[in-house]
Design a protein around this motif. Structure first.
Motif, PDB file in Angstrom:
ATOM      1  N   UNK A  11       0.532  -0.987   0.041  1.00  0.00           N
ATOM      2  CA  UNK A  11      -0.239  -0.471  -0.040  1.00  0.00           C
ATOM      3  C   UNK A  11       1.102   1.500   0.088  1.00  0.00           C
ATOM      4  N   UNK A  12       0.005   1.993  -0.478  1.00  0.00           N
ATOM      5  CA  UNK A  12       0.891   3.221  -0.460  1.00  0.00           C
ATOM      6  C   UNK A  12       0.121   4.741   0.322  1.00  0.00           C
ATOM      7  N   UNK A  13       0.922   5.348   1.177  1.00  0.00           N
ATOM      8  CA  UNK A  13       0.769   5.943   2.268  1.00  0.00           C
ATOM      9  C   UNK A  13      -0.532   6.589   1.938  1.00  0.00           C
ATOM     10  N   UNK A  14      -0.647   6.824   0.707  1.00  0.00           N
ATOM     11  CA  UNK A  14      -1.857   7.883   0.725  1.00  0.00           C
ATOM     12  C   UNK A  14      -3.309   6.490   0.743  1.00  0.00           C
ATOM     13  N   UNK A  15      -3.484   5.091   0.095  1.00  0.00           N
ATOM     14  CA  UNK A  15      -3.605   4.246   0.915  1.00  0.00           C
ATOM     15  C   UNK A  15      -3.739   4.705   2.406  1.00  0.00           C
ATOM     16  N   UNK A  16      -2.991   3.913   2.818  1.00  0.00           N
ATOM     17  CA  UNK A  16      -2.953   3.780   4.197  1.00  0.00           C
ATOM     18  C   UNK A  16      -3.661   4.775   4.568  1.00  0.00           C
ATOM     19  N   UNK A  17      -3.793   6.394   4.310  1.00  0.00           N
ATOM     20  CA  UNK A  17      -4.484   6.841   5.097  1.00  0.00           C
ATOM     21  C   UNK A  17      -5.805   6.811   4.566  1.00  0.00           C
ATOM     22  N   UNK A  18      -6.487   5.391   4.311  1.00  0.00           N
ATOM     23  CA  UNK A  18      -8.288   5.790   3.735  1.00  0.00           C
ATOM     24  C   UNK A  18      -8.233   4.760   4.770  1.00  0.00           C
ATOM     25  N   UNK A  19      -7.224   3.967   4.962  1.00  0.00           N
ATOM     26  CA  UNK A  19      -7.897   3.277   6.144  1.00  0.00           C
ATOM     27  C   UNK A  19      -8.118   3.650   7.232  1.00  0.00           C
ATOM     28  N   UNK A  20      -6.713   5.316   7.313  1.00  0.00           N
ATOM     29  CA  UNK A  20      -6.731   4.917   8.969  1.00  0.00           C
ATOM     30  C   UNK A  20      -7.607   5.672   8.891  1.00  0.00           C
ATOM     31  N   UNK A  21      -8.470   6.816   7.946  1.00  0.00           N
ATOM     32  CA  UNK A  21      -9.384   7.240   8.432  1.00  0.00           C
ATOM     33  C   UNK A  21      -9.922   7.058   8.512  1.00  0.00           C
ATOM     34  N   UNK A  22     -10.952   5.690   8.000  1.00  0.00           N
ATOM     35  CA  UNK A  22     -12.554   4.646   8.322  1.00  0.00           C
ATOM     36  C   UNK A  22     -11.903   4.121   9.926  1.00  0.00           C
ATOM     37  N   UNK A  23     -10.492   3.536  10.197  1.00  0.00           N
ATOM     38  CA  UNK A  23     -10.490   3.368  11.431  1.00  0.00           C
ATOM     39  C   UNK A  23     -10.281   3.826  12.811  1.00  0.00           C
ATOM     40  N   UNK A  24     -10.325   5.235  12.481  1.00  0.00           N
ATOM     41  CA  UNK A  24     -10.292   6.259  13.214  1.00  0.00           C
ATOM     42  C   UNK A  24     -11.786   7.359  13.677  1.00  0.00           C
ATOM     43  N   UNK A  25     -12.852   6.669  12.880  1.00  0.00           N
ATOM     44  CA  UNK A  25     -13.690   7.500  12.390  1.00  0.00           C
ATOM     45  C   UNK A  25     -14.799   6.328  13.707  1.00  0.00           C
ATOM     46  N   UNK A  26     -14.270   5.506  14.111  1.00  0.00           N
ATOM     47  CA  UNK A  26     -14.633   4.537  14.543  1.00  0.00           C
ATOM     48  C   UNK A  26     -15.204   4.447  16.073  1.00  0.00           C
ATOM     49  N   UNK A  27     -16.043   3.668  16.601  1.00  0.00           N
ATOM     50  CA  UNK A  27     -16.054   3.290  18.102  1.00  0.00           C
ATOM     51  C   UNK A  27     -14.452   2.526  17.637  1.00  0.00           C
ATOM     52  N   UNK A  28     -13.933   2.297  19.289  1.00  0.00           N
ATOM     53  CA  UNK A  28     -13.217   1.478  19.552  1.00  0.00           C
ATOM     54  C   UNK A  28     -13.513  -0.054  18.998  1.00  0.00           C
ATOM     55  N   UNK A  29     -14.398  -0.341  19.855  1.00  0.00           N
ATOM     56  CA  UNK A  29     -15.745  -2.012  19.577  1.00  0.00           C
ATOM     57  C   UNK A  29     -15.452  -2.057  18.610  1.00  0.00           C
ATOM     58  N   UNK A  30     -15.698  -1.395  17.720  1.00  0.00           N
ATOM     59  CA  UNK A  30     -16.469  -1.663  16.187  1.00  0.00           C
ATOM     60  C   UNK A  30     -14.985  -1.577  15.614  1.00  0.00           C
ATOM     61  N   UNK A  31     -14.259  -1.748  15.557  1.00  0.00           N
ATOM     62  CA  UNK A  31     -12.167  -2.044  15.299  1.00  0.00           C
ATOM     63  C   UNK A  31     -12.582  -3.806  14.368  1.00  0.00           C
ATOM     64  N   UNK A  32     -12.957  -4.690  16.260  1.00  0.00           N
ATOM     65  CA  UNK A  32     -13.330  -6.040  15.231  1.00  0.00           C
ATOM     66  C   UNK A  32     -13.480  -6.844  14.512  1.00  0.00           C
ATOM     67  N   UNK A  33     -14.787  -5.757  14.573  1.00  0.00           N
ATOM     68  CA  UNK A  33     -15.739  -6.623  13.674  1.00  0.00           C
ATOM     69  C   UNK A  33     -15.400  -5.805  12.252  1.00  0.00           C
ATOM     70  N   UNK A  34     -14.970  -5.250  12.912  1.00  0.00           N
ATOM     71  CA  UNK A  34     -14.233  -4.092  11.098  1.00  0.00           C
ATOM     72  C   UNK A  34     -13.018  -4.687  10.229  1.00  0.00           C
ATOM     73  N   UNK A  35     -12.216  -5.457  11.258  1.00  0.00           N
ATOM     74  CA  UNK A  35     -11.300  -6.485  10.730  1.00  0.00           C
ATOM     75  C   UNK A  35     -12.262  -7.802  10.384  1.00  0.00           C
TER      76      UNK A  35
END
Length: 136
Positions: free
Chosen positions: A81-105
């Protein structure tokens, strides 16, 4: 010969009495309740639980987290992944609630989207924090 029979009977009677006393004094009035882990309580310690949850999740519709655009990365190796693509994932990760991380994975796994290597530590930390908060 009679002495041996009497000794054996006395020994058997003593064992029965001791066993009965042990059972009587060690029995508990409280029932032990054993709960089976559910997908909500799976914390990664029990691989069988995780496998069952993945199978359960595979039979349900895929859950999206406003991340449908990440499907274009299906099958892409996690180390490419390029840094821009990683940022897309990071944006999604940090806009969700912590308890949703497992479900997102799980959602990403079912969609065959690999989490970028650069983000895996952050995702794991988020999932572990959620597990610790559930245990407290």
């Amino acid at each position: 010969m009679n002495v041996i029979v009497v000794l054996l009977l006395a020994l058997a009677a003593g064992a029965i009495i001791i066993g009965g006393l042990h059972f009587f004094f060690s029995s508990n009035d409280e029932e032990t309740i054993v709960t089976k882990p559910t997908c909500d309580t799976c914390n990664g310690d029990d691989s069988r639980c995780e496998q069952e949850c993945m199978l359960e999740a595979a039979t349900k519709q895929v859950e999206y987290f406003d991340d449908e655009d990440l499907d274009r990365f299906a099958g892409k190796p996690s180390d490419s992944y390029s840094e821009e693509e990683v940022e897309e994932f990071r944006d999604v990760l940090y806009t969700m609630r912590r308890e949703e991380a497992k479900a997102w994975n799980r959602s990403l796994i079912l969609r065959q989207v690999n989490v970028p290597d650069q983000l895996k530590d952050e995702l794991i930390m988020m999932m572990e924090e959620d597990t610790r908060s559930e245990q407290n």
